[in-house]
Design a protein around this motif. Structure first.
Motif, short mmCIF file in Angstrom:
data_model
loop_
_atom_site.label_atom_id
_atom_site.label_comp_id
_atom_site.label_asym_id
_atom_site.label_seq_id
_atom_site.Cartn_x
_atom_site.Cartn_y
_atom_site.Cartn_z
N GLN A 78 0.78 -1.23 0.00
CA GLN A 78 0.00 0.00 0.00
C GLN A 78 0.81 1.29 0.00
OE1 GLN A 78 -1.66 -1.84 3.45
NE2 GLN A 78 -1.59 0.03 4.64
N ARG A 175 1.25 -3.47 15.51
CA ARG A 175 1.40 -3.34 14.05
C ARG A 175 1.05 -1.90 13.64
NH1 ARG A 175 -2.43 -1.60 9.82
NH2 ARG A 175 -1.16 -1.83 7.99
N ASN A 215 -6.82 1.03 14.00
CA ASN A 215 -7.61 1.22 12.79
C ASN A 215 -9.00 1.70 13.19
OD1 ASN A 215 -7.11 0.82 9.87
ND2 ASN A 215 -6.06 -1.04 10.53
O1 X2X Z 1 -3.30 -0.46 6.71
C1 X2X Z 1 -4.17 0.12 7.38
O2 X2X Z 1 -4.15 0.15 8.61
C2 X2X Z 1 -5.30 0.83 6.68
C3 X2X Z 1 -6.19 -0.22 6.02
O3 X2X Z 1 -6.05 1.57 7.57
C4 X2X Z 1 -4.70 1.77 5.67
O4 X2X Z 1 -4.57 1.45 4.51
C5 X2X Z 1 -4.18 3.06 6.14
#
Ligand code: X2X
Length: 343
Positions: A78, A175, A215
């Motif tokens: 990502q 994490r 999150n």
């Molecule tokens: O990886 C993460 O924690 C998420 C799904 O929130 C993002 O892509 C920033």
């Protein structure tokens, strides 16, 4: 009969002109690829679906967008999404400011710990001067920004204990996304942060390789993190990541002005819907989403103002350090906008 033939010819010519008019720009692709970290089970992916559907309908199918959740166009990595957008590996995206911050340092603004105390503060930034400044920066960095959506307030969960203070986090393996600011924040709190992608995070939680993560609650519930030992959630609201609706610049230039206007308006409309979906269950007085959490057997901890102040104090050096990297002027504008917000 003659009149009819003439009319038919005129209609055909007009249609041809209309098509060649757009072909003059460059040919449209049969399908455009939209990158997303999360799919349609999450508010993030829902936003992508809404945007793609609006664009398809409003352009009568001229612009046909396919969703690629799980950042599958970049093998789940990502933090490479912004570069891939610039290079044209990705045509469109709804991306998190966190994931793009390694390439666009100003986007770290939203990850400054305890900068945004409430939803009105997020809006004061994204819908105000800061939003305009950030869009100029994204544009300069080589990607066409269109609208702000929202991933949400990132609350912390773990498998060990209810977190009330930085001391409770001590030594905990957390994490975090692959962004250095997060590494600094969790180190300052005494935790042991480990950077990994969201794809790797879920198995790491399941095996106990890491103890916790942070999150939005919508992600906790949709990803069923209670099933991977995440029994404790603390609502600390330390950061919230906006999402940004964007298009690759070459793709943007290949569309007619009329189609660009449609795609932009659709992004604004879809983003408004996406933000509402993202906040659902958390902005109502009784916060039904937290009741859902309790029903899953999750222990939800809300911080007292004193408890929260301890987290703010512990992370203040990180805030000050990153303020310089982000740009003191931008941070000052953000602080001013937040102070002047309508609650
Ligand atoms: O990886 C993460 O924690 C998420 C799904 O929130 C993002 O892509 C920033």
């Amino acid at each position: 009969m003659k009149v009819r033939k003439f009319l038919a010819l005129a209609v055909a010519t007009a249609a041809l002109l209309a098509t060649t008019g757009s072909i003059a720009q460059t040919a449209y692709k049969p399908e455009y690829k939209m990158s997303l970290v999360l799919g349609t089970a999450f508010p993030w992916g829902k936003g992508g679906e809404i945007w793609a559907n609006m664009v398809r309908e409003r352009t009568q199918g001229r612009i046909n967008i396919k969703l690629y959740p799980g950042v599958s166009l970049i093998q789940g990595d990502q933090t490479r999404e912004f570069s891939a957008l610039r290079q044209g590996v990705i045509d469109l995206a709804i991306g998190s400011t966190i994931n793009w911050s390694p390439q666009v340092k100003e986007l770290n603004l939203f990850s400054l710990p305890f900068l945004m105390p409430d939803y009105a503060a997020i809006d004061a930034l994204t819908q105000g001067q800061v939003g305009k400044d950030i869009f100029k920066i994204i544009d300069k960095a080589g990607v066409q920004p269109l609208a702000f959506g929202e991933n949400g307030y990132r609350e912390i969960s773990n498998s060990k204990r209810a977190i009330h203070s930085p001391a409770d986090l001590k030594g905990m393996k957390i994490r975090v996304v692959g962004s250095p600011l997060f590494q600094d924040t969790f180190t300052a709190l005494g935790a042991n942060p480990t950077q990994m992608s969201w794809a790797d995070a879920q198995p790491a939680l399941a095996t106990g390789a890491v103890d916790g993560q942070e999150n939005p609650i919508s992600i906790y519930t949709a990803a069923k993190l209670h099933n991977v030992a995440q029994k404790y959630v603390t609502m600390w609201g330390y950061v919230a990541d906006p999402l940004v609706f964007v298009v690759n610049k070459d793709i943007w230039a290949s569309w007619t002005e009329a189609d660009r206007a449609i795609v932009k308006q659709a992004a604004l409309d879809a983003a408004r819907d996406q933000i509402a979906i993202s906040r659902k269950g958390l902005v109502e007085a009784d916060q039904p989403l937290l009741k859902d959490l309790a029903a899953l057997g999750t222990t939800v901890t809300k911080l007292t103002p004193e408890e929260r102040a301890a987290f703010v104090a512990a992370t203040r050096p990180v805030f000050d350090k990153w303020k310089k990297t982000i740009g003191a002027d931008l941070v000052a504008t953000a602080e001013k906008s937040i102070a002047a917000r309508k609650k």
